[in-house]
Design an enzyme around this catalytic site. Structure first.
Site, PDB file in Angstrom:
ATOM      1  N   LYS A  22       7.932 -19.159   0.883  1.00  0.00           N
ATOM      2  CA  LYS A  22       9.313 -18.680   1.041  1.00  0.00           C
ATOM      3  C   LYS A  22      10.254 -19.421   0.098  1.00  0.00           C
ATOM      4  CE  LYS A  22      12.001 -20.236   4.576  1.00  0.00           C
ATOM      5  NZ  LYS A  22      13.271 -20.739   4.068  1.00  0.00           N
ATOM      6  N   ASN A  23      10.135 -20.744   0.056  1.00  0.00           N
ATOM      7  CA  ASN A  23      11.107 -21.514  -0.722  1.00  0.00           C
ATOM      8  C   ASN A  23      10.876 -21.409  -2.228  1.00  0.00           C
ATOM      9  OD1 ASN A  23      12.269 -22.198   1.641  1.00  0.00           O
ATOM     10  ND2 ASN A  23      11.616 -24.352   1.647  1.00  0.00           N
ATOM     11  N   ARG A  92      21.818 -18.382   3.987  1.00  0.00           N
ATOM     12  CA  ARG A  92      22.493 -19.404   3.224  1.00  0.00           C
ATOM     13  C   ARG A  92      21.895 -19.575   1.835  1.00  0.00           C
ATOM     14  NH1 ARG A  92      22.579 -24.172   1.618  1.00  0.00           N
ATOM     15  NH2 ARG A  92      24.516 -25.351   1.706  1.00  0.00           N
ATOM     16  N   CYS A 116      25.020 -23.873   9.358  1.00  0.00           N
ATOM     17  CA  CYS A 116      23.606 -23.652   9.622  1.00  0.00           C
ATOM     18  C   CYS A 116      23.227 -24.511  10.817  1.00  0.00           C
ATOM     19  CB  CYS A 116      22.838 -24.055   8.379  1.00  0.00           C
ATOM     20  SG  CYS A 116      21.101 -24.053   8.612  1.00  0.00           S
ATOM     21  N   ARG A 121      24.939 -28.770   5.658  1.00  0.00           N
ATOM     22  CA  ARG A 121      24.480 -28.152   4.414  1.00  0.00           C
ATOM     23  C   ARG A 121      25.623 -27.812   3.451  1.00  0.00           C
ATOM     24  NH1 ARG A 121      19.298 -24.480   5.811  1.00  0.00           N
ATOM     25  NH2 ARG A 121      18.441 -25.462   3.973  1.00  0.00           N
ATOM     26  N   PRO A 122      26.318 -28.830   2.948  1.00  0.00           N
ATOM     27  CA  PRO A 122      27.383 -28.567   1.972  1.00  0.00           C
ATOM     28  C   PRO A 122      26.804 -28.098   0.635  1.00  0.00           C
ATOM     29  CG  PRO A 122      27.035 -30.926   2.249  1.00  0.00           C
ATOM     30  CD  PRO A 122      26.118 -30.249   3.199  1.00  0.00           C
ATOM     31  N   ILE A 123      27.688 -27.636  -0.271  1.00  0.00           N
ATOM     32  CA  ILE A 123      27.213 -27.192  -1.597  1.00  0.00           C
ATOM     33  C   ILE A 123      27.935 -27.950  -2.711  1.00  0.00           C
ATOM     34  CG2 ILE A 123      26.380 -24.897  -0.933  1.00  0.00           C
ATOM     35  CD1 ILE A 123      29.097 -23.838  -2.071  1.00  0.00           C
ATOM     36  N   ASP A 124      28.514 -29.099  -2.369  1.00  0.00           N
ATOM     37  CA  ASP A 124      29.267 -29.869  -3.372  1.00  0.00           C
ATOM     38  C   ASP A 124      28.411 -30.221  -4.601  1.00  0.00           C
ATOM     39  OD1 ASP A 124      27.908 -31.401  -1.358  1.00  0.00           O
ATOM     40  OD2 ASP A 124      28.794 -33.219  -2.181  1.00  0.00           O
ATOM     41  N   LEU A 125      27.138 -30.544  -4.392  1.00  0.00           N
ATOM     42  CA  LEU A 125      26.282 -30.938  -5.529  1.00  0.00           C
ATOM     43  C   LEU A 125      26.000 -29.739  -6.436  1.00  0.00           C
ATOM     44  CD1 LEU A 125      23.758 -33.219  -3.599  1.00  0.00           C
ATOM     45  CD2 LEU A 125      25.705 -33.942  -4.977  1.00  0.00           C
ATOM     46  N   ASP A 305      10.791 -29.979   6.721  1.00  0.00           N
ATOM     47  CA  ASP A 305      10.430 -28.687   7.309  1.00  0.00           C
ATOM     48  C   ASP A 305       9.201 -28.759   8.222  1.00  0.00           C
ATOM     49  OD1 ASP A 305      12.547 -27.467   6.130  1.00  0.00           O
ATOM     50  OD2 ASP A 305      11.412 -26.497   4.532  1.00  0.00           O
ATOM     51  N   ILE A 327      16.857 -36.061   6.429  1.00  0.00           N
ATOM     52  CA  ILE A 327      17.416 -35.050   5.525  1.00  0.00           C
ATOM     53  C   ILE A 327      18.516 -34.231   6.205  1.00  0.00           C
ATOM     54  CG2 ILE A 327      16.874 -33.120   3.958  1.00  0.00           C
ATOM     55  CD1 ILE A 327      15.446 -35.701   3.164  1.00  0.00           C
ATOM     56  N   ARG A 397      11.647 -15.623   9.987  1.00  0.00           N
ATOM     57  CA  ARG A 397      12.295 -15.927   8.694  1.00  0.00           C
ATOM     58  C   ARG A 397      11.339 -16.632   7.743  1.00  0.00           C
ATOM     59  NH1 ARG A 397      18.560 -17.324   9.093  1.00  0.00           N
ATOM     60  NH2 ARG A 397      18.253 -17.029   6.878  1.00  0.00           N
TER      61      ARG A 397
HETATM   62  C1  UD1 Z   1      15.701 -26.503   0.722  1.00  0.00           C
HETATM   63  C2  UD1 Z   1      14.748 -25.626   1.489  1.00  0.00           C
HETATM   64  C3  UD1 Z   1      14.650 -26.082   2.941  1.00  0.00           C
HETATM   65  C4  UD1 Z   1      14.292 -27.558   3.005  1.00  0.00           C
HETATM   66  C5  UD1 Z   1      15.236 -28.393   2.133  1.00  0.00           C
HETATM   67  C6  UD1 Z   1      14.837 -29.853   2.034  1.00  0.00           C
HETATM   68  C7  UD1 Z   1      14.950 -23.488   0.370  1.00  0.00           C
HETATM   69  C8  UD1 Z   1      15.365 -22.057   0.440  1.00  0.00           C
HETATM   70  N1  UD1 Z   1      15.215 -24.255   1.438  1.00  0.00           N
HETATM   71  O1  UD1 Z   1      16.994 -26.343   1.320  1.00  0.00           O
HETATM   72  O2  UD1 Z   1      13.645 -25.313   3.586  1.00  0.00           O
HETATM   73  O3  UD1 Z   1      14.417 -28.003   4.338  1.00  0.00           O
HETATM   74  O4  UD1 Z   1      15.261 -27.860   0.791  1.00  0.00           O
HETATM   75  O5  UD1 Z   1      13.542 -29.981   1.560  1.00  0.00           O
HETATM   76  O6  UD1 Z   1      14.351 -23.914  -0.599  1.00  0.00           O
HETATM   77  N2  UD1 Z   1      23.260 -31.658   0.280  1.00  0.00           N
HETATM   78  C9  UD1 Z   1      24.548 -32.073   0.004  1.00  0.00           C
HETATM   79  N3  UD1 Z   1      25.267 -31.366  -0.923  1.00  0.00           N
HETATM   80  C10 UD1 Z   1      24.760 -30.276  -1.583  1.00  0.00           C
HETATM   81  C11 UD1 Z   1      23.426 -29.870  -1.299  1.00  0.00           C
HETATM   82  C12 UD1 Z   1      22.701 -30.582  -0.357  1.00  0.00           C
HETATM   83  O7  UD1 Z   1      25.044 -33.035   0.572  1.00  0.00           O
HETATM   84  O8  UD1 Z   1      25.460 -29.694  -2.420  1.00  0.00           O
HETATM   85  C13 UD1 Z   1      22.448 -32.395   1.296  1.00  0.00           C
HETATM   86  C14 UD1 Z   1      22.121 -31.510   2.516  1.00  0.00           C
HETATM   87  O9  UD1 Z   1      23.159 -31.525   3.454  1.00  0.00           O
HETATM   88  C15 UD1 Z   1      20.864 -32.178   3.034  1.00  0.00           C
HETATM   89  C16 UD1 Z   1      20.177 -32.678   1.764  1.00  0.00           C
HETATM   90  O10 UD1 Z   1      21.185 -32.700   0.742  1.00  0.00           O
HETATM   91  O11 UD1 Z   1      21.202 -33.280   3.834  1.00  0.00           O
HETATM   92  C17 UD1 Z   1      18.998 -31.829   1.312  1.00  0.00           C
HETATM   93  O12 UD1 Z   1      19.421 -30.516   1.079  1.00  0.00           O
HETATM   94  P1  UD1 Z   1      18.756 -29.597  -0.044  1.00  0.00           P
HETATM   95  O13 UD1 Z   1      17.626 -30.312  -0.705  1.00  0.00           O
HETATM   96  O14 UD1 Z   1      19.847 -29.072  -0.906  1.00  0.00           O
HETATM   97  O15 UD1 Z   1      18.190 -28.412   0.826  1.00  0.00           O
HETATM   98  P2  UD1 Z   1      18.287 -26.866   0.550  1.00  0.00           P
HETATM   99  O16 UD1 Z   1      18.141 -26.591  -0.909  1.00  0.00           O
HETATM  100  O17 UD1 Z   1      19.460 -26.302   1.268  1.00  0.00           O
END
Ligand code: UD1
Length: 416
Positions: A22-23, A92, A116, A121-125, A305, A327, A397
Site C-alpha cells: 500500500k505505502n 490523508r 488522523c 500528522r502535520p505537513i510542515d516538513l 505500523d 513515531i 484500507r
Molecule cells: C507513512 C506511511 C505510514 C507509516 C509512516 C511512518 C504512507 C502512505 N504511510 O506515513 O503507514 O506509519 O510513514 O513509517 O506511506 N511529521 C511532521 N511533519 C511533517 C510530516 C511528518 O512532524 O511534515 C511527523 C509525523 O507527525 C510523525 C512522523 O513525522 O510523527 C512520521 O511521519 P511520516 O514519516 O511523515 O509518516 P507518513 O508519511 O504520514
C-alpha cells in the site's frame, strides 16, 4: 459497519502470497501524473485506499483502467490541478499528489488533510521542502495553493526523516533545474520503490535507501511499467496471525531483506524462520516468549505500523513485554479493546507494558484504525470463543481480503 466474526483457538497454517505494498503503490500512482503518457503498475493491491487514489487521478482528468491486479493510468487528458476537500479528508496520503502535480502543472491546489486517529500528522516538513525548491505556498480557507513557475534544485534537510515529506520532495525535484539533495531522508524500502519507478520514467535519482538522496533534474518524463514491491507490513501481520496460534506459515512474494527488525522480534519470541530470497517459512511454538523491549523507529528500525499487531502477540506470550511508540502519539487505541479480551496492559504516555496471560477471551471489539484493527484480528485468532471485530472497513484500507487469506489457512473467520 462491517464485522469480522472469529472463532479462536485453532491453528492458522498454510501458504499466503503477499499483496503489493500500500505505502509504495500510493506515491507511485501519484507519480504517474508527472509524465504525459501511459504507465502500468503490476502487483497493485485491491484496497480501498488504492480505489480512492484512482478516483483522485480520474478527477484530475486521467483515465484509469484496472485489470487483474494491474492499474494502467493514461495521464494525457489531465486537465485539473486541484484535489477537493472530500478526497483529502478521506485519505490523508493524497497530500503526496502535491509534489507530483506541481511538477506537471507548475501549480497545485489541495485541501488541508484532515486529522488522523493515530496522531496529529502535520505537513510542515512537506511544505518546507517544497519552498526550498522554489514553490510559493499560500494557505487560505483550508486550502493550500502552490505556484512554481520555476522549480530549482536545492539542498533540503529534513528535521525528521518523514516518509511523506521525502516523497513529496523527490517528486517535485525530479524535473527541477539542477541538482537537489535531500539529507536526513527517510530510508524506507517504499522510497526506493518510488525512486526506481521515477528512474524508469526517465528521472535521475540516486541514494534511495540511504539518508542522502540526490536528484539531478531532467527535462521531462515518460510513462513506464513497474511492479509494486511486496507489502512488508502485511507479510509480518500474517506471520503474527500464524505465530499467535502456534501454526506453520509459508509466505511467498515477500522481500525478507526489508523485514529485518520484524523478523528479529519474531525470533526473540521463539518462532523458527527459514528465509529464502522471496519466501519466508515460519514454525511457531505452542506459546510465544515475551519480547524485552520494542521501540518503533524510522526504517531500518522497528516499524510503527507493525507495533499494534505485534502487541497482540505479547498479550499471550510467556512473561512481560514493553512497547515504546516513538513515531505517532496516539497508537495505543487498540489497548482498551485488547483489555476487553482479557489482556493485561498498562500504558503511560508512549510506553505500554504487557504481561502475557495464558488465554484471551472472545469479546465484541471495535477497530479504531487500520493496524490496531489488525491487532484485534490476531488476538481473536488466539482467544477462547467468539470475537466480533467491528469497523472492518478500516482494516480493508490496508489488507486485501484479510478473511479470505486467513480462512484458507484454517482460521474460523467470516464477514457480516
Ligand atoms: C507513512 C506511511 C505510514 C507509516 C509512516 C511512518 C504512507 C502512505 N504511510 O506515513 O503507514 O506509519 O510513514 O513509517 O506511506 N511529521 C511532521 N511533519 C511533517 C510530516 C511528518 O512532524 O511534515 C511527523 C509525523 O507527525 C510523525 C512522523 O513525522 O510523527 C512520521 O511521519 P511520516 O514519516 O511523515 O509518516 P507518513 O508519511 O504520514
Amino acid at each position: 459497519m462491517g464485522k469480522l466474526i472469529i472463532d479462536g483457538g485453532g491453528k492458522v497454517s498454510g501458504e499466503i502470497r503477499v499483496q503489493g505494498a500500500k505505502n509504495a503503490v500510493l506515491p507511485i500512482l501519484a507519480a504517474t501524473v508527472m509524465a504525459d503518457g501511459v504507465s502500468t503498475l503490476k502487483n497493485c493491491p485491491k484496497l480501498r485506499d488504492v480505489d480512492k487514489t484512482d478516483l483522485v487521478l480520474e478527477r484530475l482528468g486521467c483515465k484509469v483502467i484496472r485489470e487483474d491486479g494491474a492499474v494502467t493510468v493514461d495521464t494525457r487528458g489531465m486537465c485539473d490541478c486541484k484535489i477537493c476537500e472530500d478526497l483529502m479528508r478521506e485519505m490523508r496520503s493524497s497530500i503526496i499528489f502535491l509534489g507530483a502535480i506541481i511538477s506537471r502543472c507548475k501549480r497545485a491546489v489541495v485541501s488541508m488533510p484532515g486529522g488522523c486517529p493515530i496522531g496529529l500528522r502535520p505537513i510542515d516538513l512537506h511544505l518546507k521542502a517544497l519552498k526550498e525548491l522554489g514553490v510559493e505556498i499560500q494557505e487560505e480557507h483550508g486550502y493550500i495553493k502552490c505556484a512554481a513557475p520555476k522549480l530549482v534544485g536545492a539542498n533540503i534537510h529534513l528535521d525528521f526523516p518523514s516518509v511523506g515529506a521525502t516523497e513529496n520532495a523527490m517528486l517535485a525535484a525530479v524535473c527541477a533545474r539542477g541538482t537537489t539533495t535531500i539529507s536526513n531522508a527517510a530510508r524506507e524500502p517504499e522510497i526506493t520503490d518510488l525512486g526506481n519507478f521515477l528512474n524508469s520514467m526517465g528521472a535521475n535519482v540516486h541514494g534511495m535507501g540511504s539518508g542522502v538522496i540526490t536528484i539531478h533534474g531532467v527535462e521531462k518524463l515518460h510513462g513506464a511499467d513497474h511492479t509494486i514491491m511486496p507489502d512488508r507490513i502485511v507479510a509480518a501481520t500474517y506471520l503474527a496471525a500464524s505465530a499467535v496460534t502456534g501454526g506453520e506459515m509459508c509466505l511467498t512474494n515477500v522481500n525478507p531483506r526489508d523485514m529485518d527488525a520484524m523478523l528479529y522480534a519474531l525470533r526473540e519470541m521463539g518462532v523458527k524462520l527459514r528465509v529464502e530470497r522471496d519466501k519466508i517459512i515460519q514454525t511457531a511454538p505452542e506459546r510465544l516468549k515475551s519480547i524485552h523491549t520494542v521501540r518503533t523507529m524510522p526504517y531500518p528500525g522497528f516499524p510503527t505500523d507493525i507495533q499494534s499487531p505485534f502487541m497482540a502477540l505479547a498479550c499471550t506470550a510467556r512473561g512481560t513485554s514493553v512497547f515504546v511508540e516513538n513515531i505517532f502519539e496516539n497508537r495505543f487505541q487498540n489497548v482498551d479493546e485488547l483489555t476487553r479480551m482479557g489482556a493485561d496492559i498498562k500504558t503511560e504516555g508512549r510506553t505500554a507494558v504487557i504481561r502475557g496471560v495464558k488465554r484471551l477471551e472472545g469479546a465484541n471489539v471495535v477497530a479504531r484504525e487500520l493496524r490496531g484493527g489488525a491487532s484485534l484480528v490476531i488476538a481473536a485468532l488466539a482467544a477462547n470463543g467468539t470475537t466480533t471485530v467491528s469497523g472492518v472497513e478500516l482494516i480493508d484500507r490496508g489488507y486485501e481480503n484479510i478473511e479470505k487469506y486467513l480462512l484458507e489457512c484454517g482460521a474460523k473467520i467470516r464477514r457480516e
